[in-house]
Design a protein around this motif. Sequence first.
Motif, short mmCIF file in Angstrom:
data_model
loop_
_atom_site.label_atom_id
_atom_site.label_comp_id
_atom_site.label_asym_id
_atom_site.label_seq_id
_atom_site.Cartn_x
_atom_site.Cartn_y
_atom_site.Cartn_z
N MET A 89 72.35 78.36 -62.17
CA MET A 89 72.10 77.19 -61.35
C MET A 89 72.36 75.89 -62.12
SD MET A 89 71.35 78.19 -58.32
CE MET A 89 72.63 79.42 -58.65
N ASN A 90 72.07 75.92 -63.41
CA ASN A 90 72.34 74.74 -64.23
C ASN A 90 73.84 74.45 -64.29
OD1 ASN A 90 71.95 72.61 -66.04
ND2 ASN A 90 72.13 73.97 -67.80
N ILE A 91 74.62 75.52 -64.50
CA ILE A 91 76.07 75.35 -64.55
C ILE A 91 76.61 74.91 -63.19
CG2 ILE A 91 78.25 76.57 -64.88
CD1 ILE A 91 76.85 78.32 -66.93
N ALA A 105 75.66 71.28 -62.62
CA ALA A 105 76.48 70.40 -63.45
C ALA A 105 77.91 70.33 -62.94
CB ALA A 105 76.46 70.89 -64.90
N THR A 106 78.41 71.45 -62.41
CA THR A 106 79.76 71.45 -61.86
C THR A 106 79.85 70.57 -60.62
OG1 THR A 106 80.09 73.70 -62.69
CG2 THR A 106 81.61 72.92 -60.99
N ILE A 107 78.87 70.70 -59.73
CA ILE A 107 78.87 69.87 -58.52
C ILE A 107 78.74 68.39 -58.89
CG2 ILE A 107 77.60 69.34 -56.41
CD1 ILE A 107 76.84 72.30 -56.27
N GLN A 134 81.42 65.52 -58.20
CA GLN A 134 81.04 64.29 -57.49
C GLN A 134 81.49 63.06 -58.28
OE1 GLN A 134 76.84 63.86 -57.00
NE2 GLN A 134 76.99 62.00 -55.78
N MET A 135 81.27 63.11 -59.60
CA MET A 135 81.68 61.97 -60.42
C MET A 135 83.20 61.83 -60.44
SD MET A 135 79.05 62.50 -63.61
CE MET A 135 79.78 61.14 -64.53
N LYS A 136 83.89 62.96 -60.46
CA LYS A 136 85.35 62.90 -60.46
C LYS A 136 85.88 62.34 -59.13
CE LYS A 136 87.13 64.65 -64.31
NZ LYS A 136 88.19 63.98 -65.09
N LEU A 168 86.45 70.14 -68.26
CA LEU A 168 86.76 71.55 -68.51
C LEU A 168 86.52 72.44 -67.29
CD1 LEU A 168 85.17 71.91 -72.07
CD2 LEU A 168 87.56 71.44 -71.48
N VAL A 169 85.43 72.22 -66.57
CA VAL A 169 85.06 73.13 -65.49
C VAL A 169 85.69 72.73 -64.17
CG1 VAL A 169 83.11 74.10 -64.21
CG2 VAL A 169 82.90 73.68 -66.67
N PHE A 170 85.66 71.44 -63.86
CA PHE A 170 86.13 70.99 -62.54
C PHE A 170 87.59 71.37 -62.26
CE2 PHE A 170 87.89 67.60 -59.79
CZ PHE A 170 87.17 67.89 -58.64
N PRO A 171 88.54 71.13 -63.17
CA PRO A 171 89.93 71.55 -62.87
C PRO A 171 90.07 73.05 -62.66
CG PRO A 171 89.87 70.01 -64.72
CD PRO A 171 88.46 70.42 -64.46
N ARG A 172 89.35 73.84 -63.42
CA ARG A 172 89.44 75.29 -63.27
C ARG A 172 88.80 75.74 -61.96
NH1 ARG A 172 89.34 73.97 -68.51
NH2 ARG A 172 90.54 75.25 -69.99
N LEU A 173 87.71 75.09 -61.57
CA LEU A 173 87.06 75.44 -60.31
C LEU A 173 87.98 75.13 -59.13
CD1 LEU A 173 84.52 76.35 -58.78
CD2 LEU A 173 83.74 73.98 -58.85
N VAL A 174 88.57 73.95 -59.13
CA VAL A 174 89.49 73.59 -58.04
C VAL A 174 90.69 74.52 -58.02
CG1 VAL A 174 90.99 71.76 -57.16
CG2 VAL A 174 88.74 71.18 -58.07
N ALA A 175 91.20 74.87 -59.20
CA ALA A 175 92.35 75.76 -59.26
C ALA A 175 92.02 77.14 -58.70
CB ALA A 175 92.82 75.88 -60.71
#
Length: 339
Positions: free
Chosen positions: A153-155, A158-160, A164-166, A277-284
């Motif tokens: 849940m922490n990850i 933080a990803t969400i 949101q910031m991006k 690190l996480v956001f681009p991989r999540l979107v991909a």
Amino acid sequence: MLTIGKRDASGTTAGEADHEPRVAIGEEDGVLGCAFSGIWTTRTVALVDADMRKIEKRSGFKTLALDVSKIEKMDTAGAWLIDRLVSAFEKKGVEIQMQGQSEIASILLEAVGEAVRREPESGPVRPPNIVIRALEAVGRRVYEMRDDFLASMNILGATIRGAQMKLGRGHAVNPAAIFNQIDRMGVGAIPVVVLMSAIVGAIVAQQGAYQLSYFGADIFVVDLVGVLILRELGVLMTAIMIAGRSGSAITAEIGSMKMREEVDALKVIGLNPIGVLVFPRLVALVIALPCLTIIANFAALGGGILAAWLYSDIPPAAFIDRLRVAIDLSTIFAGLIKA
């Protein structure tokens, strides 16, 4: 006091080589006398260890008299060797007489003896019975699951937040990073996804045709392959292969970056590691997984068409005509929604 001298080929100092440890033994009227001399240190005690063990095995004496007045130098190794001899005779009920020791030697021998004979603070712990062990294992597992859930849940949070910031700052979204990850996790996975999906589709068709042939219902192998692949197996096989291929690669990559302190470097320069690190991989992954599912469905259907043609003599044209009847849009979207 630490002494340093010229060393010979054996690794001992010149002084130690000239003053090796020795034990002189004498017997008289039930008294076993042992006179120690030389240097009793870690480097030299191995020379008298065998002799000391032979003395420990002797019996038939009422008193053991030890003379340590001629010991030139002694450390904890030498003191332990002497204390081992004392302990062996004490267990036999022999009276110990120590003479000739200096104040420092007495302190050292006493300290080593206390350390060797020190009793454990608590008695032996009795192993719990099987019920308590089982409950303990279950409780420990529950706590581990709780910790894993909180970490997940922490990850996720933080990803969400990073997304949101991006997205809140449109200029901060890096399309190049997203397309790079799509190429690595999506395009790079196409060969293995196509291969495995085609094999699975062919196996399903072959086994279905073999079983349905007993009832003269070979044509229904098309329904079996179409519904099973499009609803379940296509997306399932894709997810498993992406998790095994791309998931392990992401874990290894970010883990190595963490080890090399690159993640800390991102924080130092004011960047959010989750967003970078996480956001681009999540979107991909969100983009690539449905596309790979569609490719896997076509590959599995191709394998099914080939297997049905070879095992049930169903030509590809007849397979496709029957497939149009067996499935509808709900079947296709049921699998894509899962992706």
